[in-house]
Scaffold this motif. Structure first.
Motif, PDB file in Angstrom:
ATOM      1  N   UNK A  18       0.821  -1.217   0.000  1.00 33.20           N
ATOM      2  CA  UNK A  18       0.000   0.000   0.000  1.00 33.20           C
ATOM      3  C   UNK A  18       0.856   1.267   0.000  1.00 33.20           C
ATOM      4  N   UNK A  19       2.067   1.169   0.535  1.00 36.97           N
ATOM      5  CA  UNK A  19       2.946   2.337   0.663  1.00 36.97           C
ATOM      6  C   UNK A  19       3.815   2.565  -0.573  1.00 36.97           C
ATOM      7  N   UNK A  20       3.785   1.664  -1.540  1.00 37.45           N
ATOM      8  CA  UNK A  20       4.652   1.813  -2.708  1.00 37.45           C
ATOM      9  C   UNK A  20       4.358   3.122  -3.441  1.00 37.45           C
ATOM     10  N   UNK A  21       5.420   3.833  -3.746  1.00 38.39           N
ATOM     11  CA  UNK A  21       5.294   5.102  -4.446  1.00 38.39           C
ATOM     12  C   UNK A  21       5.061   6.285  -3.530  1.00 38.39           C
ATOM     13  N   UNK A  22       4.877   6.050  -2.239  1.00 42.31           N
ATOM     14  CA  UNK A  22       4.615   7.129  -1.297  1.00 42.31           C
ATOM     15  C   UNK A  22       5.929   7.725  -0.795  1.00 42.31           C
ATOM     16  N   UNK A  23       5.910   9.023  -0.535  1.00 41.63           N
ATOM     17  CA  UNK A  23       7.078   9.708   0.005  1.00 41.63           C
ATOM     18  C   UNK A  23       6.935   9.998   1.501  1.00 41.63           C
ATOM     19  N   UNK A  24       5.777   9.716   2.024  1.00 39.21           N
ATOM     20  CA  UNK A  24       5.556   9.847   3.475  1.00 39.21           C
ATOM     21  C   UNK A  24       4.740   8.648   3.943  1.00 39.21           C
ATOM     22  N   UNK A  25       4.885   8.323   5.218  1.00 36.08           N
ATOM     23  CA  UNK A  25       4.150   7.172   5.769  1.00 36.08           C
ATOM     24  C   UNK A  25       2.742   7.649   6.125  1.00 36.08           C
ATOM     25  N   UNK A  83      29.922  -6.082   0.924  1.00 38.50           N
ATOM     26  CA  UNK A  83      29.271  -4.904   1.478  1.00 38.50           C
ATOM     27  C   UNK A  83      28.655  -4.052   0.369  1.00 38.50           C
ATOM     28  N   UNK A  84      29.429  -3.809  -0.675  1.00 36.07           N
ATOM     29  CA  UNK A  84      28.947  -2.969  -1.775  1.00 36.07           C
ATOM     30  C   UNK A  84      27.755  -3.605  -2.486  1.00 36.07           C
ATOM     31  N   UNK A  85      27.871  -4.895  -2.805  1.00 36.07           N
ATOM     32  CA  UNK A  85      26.814  -5.550  -3.562  1.00 36.07           C
ATOM     33  C   UNK A  85      25.549  -5.739  -2.728  1.00 36.07           C
ATOM     34  N   UNK A  86      25.715  -5.917  -1.442  1.00 33.93           N
ATOM     35  CA  UNK A  86      24.532  -6.016  -0.580  1.00 33.93           C
ATOM     36  C   UNK A  86      23.714  -4.727  -0.658  1.00 33.93           C
ATOM     37  N   UNK A  87      24.394  -3.595  -0.558  1.00 37.80           N
ATOM     38  CA  UNK A  87      23.657  -2.332  -0.558  1.00 37.80           C
ATOM     39  C   UNK A  87      23.202  -1.939  -1.958  1.00 37.80           C
ATOM     40  N   UNK A  88      23.915  -2.401  -2.986  1.00 38.14           N
ATOM     41  CA  UNK A  88      23.404  -2.221  -4.349  1.00 38.14           C
ATOM     42  C   UNK A  88      22.106  -3.005  -4.521  1.00 38.14           C
ATOM     43  N   UNK A  89      22.084  -4.221  -3.988  1.00 31.88           N
ATOM     44  CA  UNK A  89      20.869  -5.035  -4.057  1.00 31.88           C
ATOM     45  C   UNK A  89      19.718  -4.318  -3.357  1.00 31.88           C
ATOM     46  N   UNK A  90      19.992  -3.754  -2.185  1.00 34.15           N
ATOM     47  CA  UNK A  90      18.948  -3.060  -1.446  1.00 34.15           C
ATOM     48  C   UNK A  90      18.420  -1.852  -2.202  1.00 34.15           C
ATOM     49  N   UNK A  91      19.329  -1.095  -2.824  1.00 36.24           N
ATOM     50  CA  UNK A  91      18.909   0.067  -3.606  1.00 36.24           C
ATOM     51  C   UNK A  91      18.077  -0.369  -4.811  1.00 36.24           C
ATOM     52  N   UNK A  92      18.528  -1.422  -5.493  1.00 33.67           N
ATOM     53  CA  UNK A  92      17.769  -1.927  -6.634  1.00 33.67           C
ATOM     54  C   UNK A  92      16.387  -2.405  -6.200  1.00 33.67           C
ATOM     55  N   UNK A  93      16.314  -3.092  -5.077  1.00 34.83           N
ATOM     56  CA  UNK A  93      15.040  -3.600  -4.580  1.00 34.83           C
ATOM     57  C   UNK A  93      14.074  -2.451  -4.301  1.00 34.83           C
ATOM     58  N   UNK A  94      14.578  -1.385  -3.686  1.00 33.82           N
ATOM     59  CA  UNK A  94      13.731  -0.223  -3.390  1.00 33.82           C
ATOM     60  C   UNK A  94      13.200   0.412  -4.670  1.00 33.82           C
ATOM     61  N   UNK A  95      14.094   0.579  -5.659  1.00 36.07           N
ATOM     62  CA  UNK A  95      13.704   1.259  -6.893  1.00 36.07           C
ATOM     63  C   UNK A  95      12.816   0.389  -7.776  1.00 36.07           C
ATOM     64  N   UNK A  96      13.161  -0.891  -7.868  1.00 38.59           N
ATOM     65  CA  UNK A  96      12.391  -1.796  -8.727  1.00 38.59           C
ATOM     66  C   UNK A  96      10.940  -1.890  -8.274  1.00 38.59           C
ATOM     67  N   UNK A  97      10.737  -2.016  -6.974  1.00 38.79           N
ATOM     68  CA  UNK A  97       9.387  -2.203  -6.447  1.00 38.79           C
ATOM     69  C   UNK A  97       8.772  -0.909  -5.920  1.00 38.79           C
ATOM     70  N   UNK A  98       9.471   0.213  -6.169  1.00 38.31           N
ATOM     71  CA  UNK A  98       8.953   1.526  -5.768  1.00 38.31           C
ATOM     72  C   UNK A  98       8.568   1.531  -4.295  1.00 38.31           C
ATOM     73  N   UNK A  99       9.434   0.941  -3.483  1.00 37.23           N
ATOM     74  CA  UNK A  99       9.138   0.791  -2.061  1.00 37.23           C
ATOM     75  C   UNK A  99       9.188   2.132  -1.339  1.00 37.23           C
ATOM     76  N   UNK A 100       8.409   2.228  -0.270  1.00 41.92           N
ATOM     77  CA  UNK A 100       8.543   3.367   0.629  1.00 41.92           C
ATOM     78  C   UNK A 100       9.899   3.248   1.321  1.00 41.92           C
TER      79      UNK A 100
END
Length: 215
Positions: A18-25, A83-100
């Motif tokens: 429900x929060x995907x695409x939102x900039x505030x909670x 360390x680098x690839x873990x946080x790249x994965x996290x950034x990709x996950x946020x952007x791909x799924x438009x996560x809050x």
């Protein structure tokens, strides 16, 4: 897993969607009634306050990040690359799924004071374990004196996640991950160490697509 835990996991998954695409909670417990088809009373039992909902979503988020961190240990023997690839994965996950971006609101000591002891302890345990994983890996790669590297990195990660989300960055941009990793290595004090080059991120992104298609 108990029925209670299964239902709470289901509700936090619904909340995250429900929060995907939102900039505030801006999600409220009452919004979950229609979205989940679960009664208001049951939802309020799981989340006695609006703060409990925020903290529960944050706990679920960091639990997934921690699970991924442990998985990355088997993928990347080299600590810096891991360390680098873990946080790249996290950034990709946020952007791909438009996560809050949960770091917009958590951690938040004032919010944690408003929640039940159970939800506060659950968050502190998971978030603490995730921060510990990060800090121990930073130390294992090699501590460089002069600055609090863990704090520098944590502040950069939070800012980068929010800035990339606000700018509408595309999840499949190899140059973004290369620049992101370069900045992280500099803040960690390891400018002398080799990091994956931009073509390596092109290959990594392709492998992520292949994995998703095979799932």
């Amino acid at each position: 897993m108990s029925n209670w835990q299964q239902r709470e996991s289901y509700l936090t998954d619904i909340a995250e969607r429900c929060l995907r695409g939102h900039k505030s909670f801006d999600l409220r417990r009452s919004h979950l009634v229609e979205a989940s088809q679960i009664s208001k009373g049951t939802i309020y039992n799981h989340f006695p306050t609006e703060a409990d909902l925020v903290v529960a979503v944050a706990t679920a988020h960091y639990k997934k990040r921690l699970e991924r961190a442990y998985f990355d240990q088997s993928l990347y023997p080299d600590g810096l690359t891991r360390f680098l690839m873990h946080h790249c994965w996290g950034l990709r996950d946020d952007l791909l799924y438009d996560r809050f971006i949960i770091s917009r609101v958590m951690p938040n000591p004032e919010l944690l004071e408003q929640v039940t002891d159970e939800n506060r302890m659950a968050f502190e345990q998971i978030y603490g374990a995730y921060i510990q994983w990060n800090n121990e890996l930073i130390k294992a790669v090699g501590v460089v004196e002069g600055f609090d590297r863990a704090e520098l990195v944590a502040n950069y990660l939070r800012g980068a996640q929010i800035n990339c989300d606000d700018a509408g960055k595309h999840y499949n941009d190899a140059s973004m991950y290369y620049q992101f990793s370069y900045a992280l290595s500099q803040l960690m004090g390891h400018s002398d160490k080799r990091i994956p080059n931009q073509p390596a991120y092109v290959s990594w992104l392709a492998s992520q697509e292949d994995t998703a298609n095979a799932a």
